[in-house]
Design a protein around this motif. Structure first.
Motif, PDB file in Angstrom:
ATOM      1  N   UNK A  43       0.836  -1.202   0.000  1.00 65.00           N
ATOM      2  CA  UNK A  43       0.000   0.000   0.000  1.00 65.00           C
ATOM      3  C   UNK A  43       0.868   1.248   0.000  1.00 65.00           C
ATOM      4  N   UNK A  44       1.946   1.226   0.774  1.00 61.33           N
ATOM      5  CA  UNK A  44       2.890   2.342   0.775  1.00 61.33           C
ATOM      6  C   UNK A  44       3.503   2.528  -0.606  1.00 61.33           C
ATOM      7  N   UNK A  45       3.914   1.424  -1.233  1.00 61.50           N
ATOM      8  CA  UNK A  45       4.541   1.492  -2.553  1.00 61.50           C
ATOM      9  C   UNK A  45       3.558   1.908  -3.636  1.00 61.50           C
ATOM     10  N   UNK A  46       2.268   1.702  -3.395  1.00 61.10           N
ATOM     11  CA  UNK A  46       1.241   2.112  -4.367  1.00 61.10           C
ATOM     12  C   UNK A  46       0.801   3.548  -4.150  1.00 61.10           C
ATOM     13  N   UNK A  47       1.331   4.199  -3.108  1.00 59.82           N
ATOM     14  CA  UNK A  47       0.963   5.581  -2.842  1.00 59.82           C
ATOM     15  C   UNK A  47      -0.394   5.741  -2.198  1.00 59.82           C
ATOM     16  N   UNK A  48      -0.859   4.715  -1.480  1.00 55.97           N
ATOM     17  CA  UNK A  48      -2.193   4.764  -0.888  1.00 55.97           C
ATOM     18  C   UNK A  48      -2.177   4.818   0.622  1.00 55.97           C
ATOM     19  N   UNK A  49      -3.363   4.600   1.199  1.00 55.20           N
ATOM     20  CA  UNK A  49      -3.550   4.620   2.645  1.00 55.20           C
ATOM     21  C   UNK A  49      -4.176   3.299   3.082  1.00 55.20           C
ATOM     22  N   UNK A  50      -3.897   2.916   4.336  1.00 56.38           N
ATOM     23  CA  UNK A  50      -4.284   1.597   4.838  1.00 56.38           C
ATOM     24  C   UNK A  50      -5.235   1.736   6.018  1.00 56.38           C
ATOM     25  N   UNK A  51      -6.315   0.954   6.006  1.00 55.63           N
ATOM     26  CA  UNK A  51      -7.268   0.914   7.112  1.00 55.63           C
ATOM     27  C   UNK A  51      -7.149  -0.437   7.809  1.00 55.63           C
ATOM     28  N   UNK A  52      -6.891  -0.406   9.120  1.00 52.36           N
ATOM     29  CA  UNK A  52      -6.787  -1.619   9.922  1.00 52.36           C
ATOM     30  C   UNK A  52      -8.015  -1.712  10.819  1.00 52.36           C
ATOM     31  N   UNK A  53      -8.799  -2.745  10.621  1.00 48.83           N
ATOM     32  CA  UNK A  53      -9.974  -2.985  11.462  1.00 48.83           C
ATOM     33  C   UNK A  53      -9.625  -4.063  12.467  1.00 48.83           C
ATOM     34  N   UNK A  54      -9.537  -3.694  13.745  1.00 44.72           N
ATOM     35  CA  UNK A  54      -9.147  -4.681  14.743  1.00 44.72           C
ATOM     36  C   UNK A  54      -9.399  -4.173  16.147  1.00 44.72           C
ATOM     37  N   UNK A  55      -9.293  -5.099  17.083  1.00 45.92           N
ATOM     38  CA  UNK A  55      -9.435  -4.767  18.502  1.00 45.92           C
ATOM     39  C   UNK A  55      -8.148  -4.112  18.992  1.00 45.92           C
ATOM     40  N   UNK A 175     -13.658   5.425   1.120  1.00 45.63           N
ATOM     41  CA  UNK A 175     -13.179   5.344  -0.251  1.00 45.63           C
ATOM     42  C   UNK A 175     -11.778   5.911  -0.411  1.00 45.63           C
ATOM     43  N   UNK A 176     -11.319   6.716   0.570  1.00 43.19           N
ATOM     44  CA  UNK A 176      -9.968   7.279   0.504  1.00 43.19           C
ATOM     45  C   UNK A 176      -8.898   6.261   0.890  1.00 43.19           C
ATOM     46  N   UNK A 177      -9.287   5.164   1.526  1.00 47.24           N
ATOM     47  CA  UNK A 177      -8.319   4.153   1.920  1.00 47.24           C
ATOM     48  C   UNK A 177      -8.132   3.164   0.775  1.00 47.24           C
ATOM     49  N   UNK A 178      -6.894   3.009   0.353  1.00 50.78           N
ATOM     50  CA  UNK A 178      -6.626   2.122  -0.774  1.00 50.78           C
ATOM     51  C   UNK A 178      -6.903   0.674  -0.420  1.00 50.78           C
ATOM     52  N   UNK A 179      -6.538   0.266   0.803  1.00 50.18           N
ATOM     53  CA  UNK A 179      -6.722  -1.126   1.204  1.00 50.18           C
ATOM     54  C   UNK A 179      -7.230  -1.192   2.639  1.00 50.18           C
ATOM     55  N   UNK A 180      -7.833  -2.315   2.960  1.00 52.07           N
ATOM     56  CA  UNK A 180      -8.263  -2.603   4.325  1.00 52.07           C
ATOM     57  C   UNK A 180      -7.853  -4.020   4.672  1.00 52.07           C
ATOM     58  N   UNK A 181      -7.408  -4.199   5.916  1.00 54.18           N
ATOM     59  CA  UNK A 181      -7.074  -5.533   6.376  1.00 54.18           C
ATOM     60  C   UNK A 181      -7.205  -5.580   7.887  1.00 54.18           C
TER      61      UNK A 181
END
Length: 325
Positions: A43-55, A175-181
């Motif tokens: 995600x960093x190399x793609x120039x995006x932002x990452x969303x982490x859904x977790x406790x 929609x601004x987050x490139x990926x979620x995990x």
């Protein structure tokens, strides 16, 4: 007209080697699944932002700090709360009586890697303050625009929506987050190693820089120049159209989602040692890129991340991939 250096085999090989070295370094220092670490680096190399859904308490902050250490970048942390103001994120202009002029004090968003912790505990105004920064890589305060450093990635954490004091992120923000995990809990073996390590030991402390922020900027440009054929682009559009036309979804994937899907596919192709994107790269990136952007028609179905992923995987499996692409 000379050919761009980012198209050269040397740039691609150097970028591929560096990205794998970063993933290996992070995997060795963190008790985190290697696939999650790899997705964060991609995600960093793609120039995006990452969303982490977790406790809470599973190492999200440590991941951001470790990623910053490996690329010799600055990291900042924003703890979102219900009473947070936009100026707490972007910064504030203050009148300096001694100098008799206004001085801008930069907020925590002015860093290469920004950890937005528990973003769904903030009020909508504070959440919206990140929008311009995430999309435009700049912020405007009192009519003056300030550029953010490059590379720039927001790693936001989101608690499960059923936890007390949380507010669902609006679709425009998601929609601004490139990926979620999800980081998930560590394996029993990894957790045991973490527990028997000396108390107070910082897992990031032993990490050595793999590259510089300037190197990462070159990697981002190299990935952006990976070739995408018309056939592969058409396949990506078919995947997007499947979400838009399915009665299962009230809101399908946006054109921004398509750009993110191809950007991540380019990085995956680069890490695989390819000079162009194949349909398998697009398919592999579809769930982490698309799942969080879609709104199900039946809110009672697919409410968890795992169920949303399964629903999307079932839908996309019915879209045939082109042969010979």
């Amino acid at each position: 007209m000379s050919e761009s250096p980012y198209l050269s085999d040397r740039y691609r090989e150097t970028s591929r080697t560096t990205l794998h070295a970063i993933v290996t370094a992070l995997s060795g220092a963190l008790a985190t699944n290697r696939q999650v670490v790899s997705l964060a680096v991609m995600t960093l190399a793609a120039g995006g932002h990452l969303l982490l859904e977790d406790v809470p308490g599973i190492g999200k902050t440590t991941l951001a700090r470790a990623l910053a250490r490996t690329i010799s970048a600055q990291v900042s942390r924003i703890q979102f709360t219900s009473d947070m103001l936009p100026s707490d994120i972007t910064g504030v202009t203050v009148f300096d009586q001694g100098a008799r002029e206004f001085t801008f004090f930069r907020g925590p968003v002015f860093a290469e890697i920004v950890l937005a912790d528990e973003i769904n505990r903030a009020n909508p105004k504070a959440q919206a303050a990140l929008l311009e920064a995430m999309e435009e890589r700049r912020v405007t305060v009192d009519g003056t625009t300030y550029e953010l450093p490059r590379p720039f990635i927001v790693i936001a954490t989101q608690n499960p929506v059923e936890m007390e004091g949380t507010y669902p992120l609006p679709e425009a923000q998601l929609d601004r987050f490139m990926t979620r995990t999800s980081l998930g809990y560590p394996t029993p073996q990894a957790e045991a190693r973490m527990l028997i390590s000396p108390s107070g030991r910082d897992p990031v402390g032993a990490l050595k820089p793999v590259c510089t922020a300037g190197d990462m900027r070159a990697i981002i440009q190299t990935a952006a120049h990976i070739h995408v054929s018309q056939t592969v682009a058409a396949y990506a559009v078919s995947l997007l159209s499947a979400t838009r036309n399915s009665p299962q979804y009230r809101l399908g994937a946006s054109p921004r989602a398509g750009l993110a899907l191809l950007a991540m596919s380019r990085v995956r192709a680069l890490m695989q040692g390819q000079d162009s994107v194949f349909p398998g790269d697009v398919r592999a990136m579809a769930i982490p890129v698309l799942s969080h952007r879609l709104v199900l028609a039946d809110s009672a179905y697919g409410s968890t991340a795992s169920e949303r992923d399964q629903a999307l995987d079932s839908l996309l499996a019915r879209v045939p991939a082109p042969r010979g692409a």
